[in-house]
Design an enzyme around this catalytic site. Structure first.
Site, mmCIF file in Angstrom:
data_model
loop_
_atom_site.group_PDB
_atom_site.id
_atom_site.type_symbol
_atom_site.label_atom_id
_atom_site.label_comp_id
_atom_site.label_asym_id
_atom_site.label_seq_id
_atom_site.Cartn_x
_atom_site.Cartn_y
_atom_site.Cartn_z
ATOM 1 N N ILE A 151 -23.133 6.025 -8.083
ATOM 2 C CA ILE A 151 -22.199 6.263 -6.955
ATOM 3 C C ILE A 151 -21.662 8.092 -6.534
ATOM 4 O O ILE A 151 -22.757 8.198 -5.000
ATOM 5 C CB ILE A 151 -21.064 6.109 -7.205
ATOM 6 C CG1 ILE A 151 -21.031 4.293 -7.233
ATOM 7 C CG2 ILE A 151 -20.059 6.447 -6.610
ATOM 8 C CD1 ILE A 151 -19.668 3.689 -7.945
ATOM 9 N N ASP A 171 -22.460 17.985 -14.979
ATOM 10 C CA ASP A 171 -22.353 17.088 -15.628
ATOM 11 C C ASP A 171 -23.313 17.600 -16.397
ATOM 12 O O ASP A 171 -23.953 17.452 -16.296
ATOM 13 C CB ASP A 171 -23.574 15.864 -14.184
ATOM 14 C CG ASP A 171 -23.395 14.627 -15.657
ATOM 15 O OD1 ASP A 171 -23.184 14.397 -16.551
ATOM 16 O OD2 ASP A 171 -23.423 13.086 -14.823
ATOM 17 N N ARG A 232 -10.957 6.225 -11.052
ATOM 18 C CA ARG A 232 -10.150 5.722 -10.987
ATOM 19 C C ARG A 232 -8.662 6.564 -11.737
ATOM 20 O O ARG A 232 -8.974 7.626 -11.534
ATOM 21 C CB ARG A 232 -10.492 5.034 -13.106
ATOM 22 C CG ARG A 232 -11.213 4.136 -13.219
ATOM 23 C CD ARG A 232 -10.915 3.023 -12.749
ATOM 24 N NE ARG A 232 -12.554 1.804 -12.944
ATOM 25 C CZ ARG A 232 -12.360 1.155 -12.883
ATOM 26 N NH1 ARG A 232 -12.515 1.805 -11.029
ATOM 27 N NH2 ARG A 232 -13.001 0.045 -12.738
ATOM 28 N N ASP A 256 -8.602 6.417 -3.404
ATOM 29 C CA ASP A 256 -8.710 5.192 -3.166
ATOM 30 C C ASP A 256 -7.921 4.244 -4.871
ATOM 31 O O ASP A 256 -8.243 3.184 -4.650
ATOM 32 C CB ASP A 256 -9.935 4.431 -3.424
ATOM 33 C CG ASP A 256 -10.003 2.940 -3.042
ATOM 34 O OD1 ASP A 256 -9.259 2.867 -1.947
ATOM 35 O OD2 ASP A 256 -11.144 2.584 -3.850
ATOM 36 N N GLU A 261 -1.212 0.268 -10.250
ATOM 37 C CA GLU A 261 -1.958 -0.564 -9.789
ATOM 38 C C GLU A 261 -1.042 -2.050 -9.647
ATOM 39 O O GLU A 261 -1.289 -2.416 -10.790
ATOM 40 C CB GLU A 261 -3.139 -0.289 -9.778
ATOM 41 C CG GLU A 261 -3.912 1.384 -8.791
ATOM 42 C CD GLU A 261 -5.420 0.948 -8.847
ATOM 43 O OE1 GLU A 261 -6.157 -0.801 -9.051
ATOM 44 O OE2 GLU A 261 -5.920 1.657 -8.855
ATOM 45 N N HIS A 280 -6.954 0.647 -3.530
ATOM 46 C CA HIS A 280 -8.681 0.299 -4.655
ATOM 47 C C HIS A 280 -8.902 -0.441 -3.777
ATOM 48 O O HIS A 280 -9.832 -1.684 -4.038
ATOM 49 C CB HIS A 280 -8.367 -0.782 -5.036
ATOM 50 C CG HIS A 280 -9.159 -0.060 -6.757
ATOM 51 N ND1 HIS A 280 -8.499 -0.149 -8.066
ATOM 52 C CD2 HIS A 280 -10.245 -0.036 -6.617
ATOM 53 C CE1 HIS A 280 -9.613 0.041 -8.863
ATOM 54 N NE2 HIS A 280 -10.681 -0.031 -8.181
ATOM 55 N N ALA A 283 -14.740 -0.422 -2.675
ATOM 56 C CA ALA A 283 -16.193 -1.353 -3.414
ATOM 57 C C ALA A 283 -15.903 -3.120 -2.702
ATOM 58 O O ALA A 283 -15.922 -3.507 -3.067
ATOM 59 C CB ALA A 283 -15.743 -1.863 -4.409
#
Length: 319
Positions: A151, A171, A232, A256, A261, A280, A283
């Site tokens: 992603i 990373d 997340r 998002d 939630e 959320h 996707a």
């Protein structure tokens, strides 16, 4: 006849694929632990959403052979319990990658151009808001991705090729030599936060990433910077984000996802004009939903017919 537990809605194309092959689809009365323990007892497969598959739930299964996760996050599934019970767990990798990356970029643009604020102002008749709220182009800005998995990689490609943005990546786990020279890596998170105009984490949630974006990390950001979260909710500290936005230590944030939630309607972040929230939905494009649903259907059909499904993520005991 094999039974498949489908706790939440499943696209008709996937339902038809499974029922045409003789599978029986069943739904639980509810998705709390007790209800799932009862529902999972005699099924052969599960298409899992965000409900929790705890050790107790997995332990209640007598015939379970596979859990096909409807997505790529799996913190809601006890993998050790699945290993012990010889239950295979699969992910729907690649199915919603572009959809989520595109949503991150959409949030970035909405923040930079203050689109929700302008919509609210013009709906209230405030045409003069066009001169009162500052906006910015994405072009030539620096896009910082924390994590460069599938992603994150799609997001930086859109940012670079679509908006001529400079790309920074933090990373610790990737082979930097595998990326083109327009991707610049930073050695520390602090450097990323200091240099980026837009910061977008693309990370799984685990002990190492929980609240990786906290008050300390945010303190290194530019006051003009934008912070995003489509990963997340607990990747960032929501209280720290609220304080930074309220005190104008950063310019805007878009998310998002939430730690809880659905979030409470009186969540402090919702009171801020420089915060954008979505339920959320990154996707949940039509294209991604159908791809994920079919991925799960194929994974179950493969395993129950002696074929190895794609994207197994655990190590179930054999024999």
């Amino acid at each position: 006849m094999y039974k498949i537990l489908v706790p939440k809605a499943l696209k008709q194309v996937a339902r038809d694929f499974l029922t045409d092959r003789g599978y029986q689809l069943v739904s639980p009365e509810a998705t709390d632990e007790a209800s799932l323990e009862k529902a999972i007892a005699d099924v052969d497969a599960v298409i899992a959403r965000t409900e929790k598959y705890t050790k107790n739930v997995i332990g209640a299964a007598r015939n379970l052979k596979i859990i096909a996760r409807y997505g790529i996050g799996y913190e809601n599934i006890d993998l050790a319990a699945c290993d012990e019970k010889n239950v295979t767990v699969t992910l729907a990798r690649g199915c919603n990658t572009y959809s989520v990356a595109e949503h991150a970029i959409s949030l970035m643009l909405a923040c930079l151009r203050a689109i929700p604020q302008f919509n609210q102002e013009i709906c209230q008749g405030n045409w003069k808001s066009r001169d009162a709220i500052p906006t910015h182009e994405a072009r030539y800005k620096t896009f910082g991705s924390i994590g460069i998995g599938p992603i994150g990689w799609e997001a930086v490609k859109i940012a670079h090729y679509g908006f001529q943005m400079k790309i920074l990546v933090y990373d610790k786990f990737v082979d930097r030599s595998q990326f083109p020279d327009w991707v610049e890596f930073t050695d520390t998170l602090d450097e990323m936060m200091e240099r980026a105009d837009v910061v977008s984490p693309h990370l799984p949630l685990n002990k190492g990433t929980f609240h990786i974006i906290d008050e300390e990390a945010i303190s290194h950001m530019k006051p003009t910077a934008v912070l995003l979260n489509v990963s997340r909710g607990a990747i960032w500290d929501e209280k720290a984000v609220y304080e930074a936005l309220k005190d104008h230590k950063i310019a805007a944030a878009g998310a998002d996802v939430f730690e809880t939630e659905p979030p409470s309607p009186d969540m402090p972040l919702f009171s801020l004009p420089n915060y954008i929230g979505c339920p959320h939905t990154a996707a949940l494009t039509k294209e991604a939903i159908e791809a994920v649903a079919m991925n799960c259907a194929h994974a179950i059909d493969d395993l129950l017919n002696g074929r190895e499904p794609k994207y197994i993520i655990n190590h179930p005991k054999k024999g």
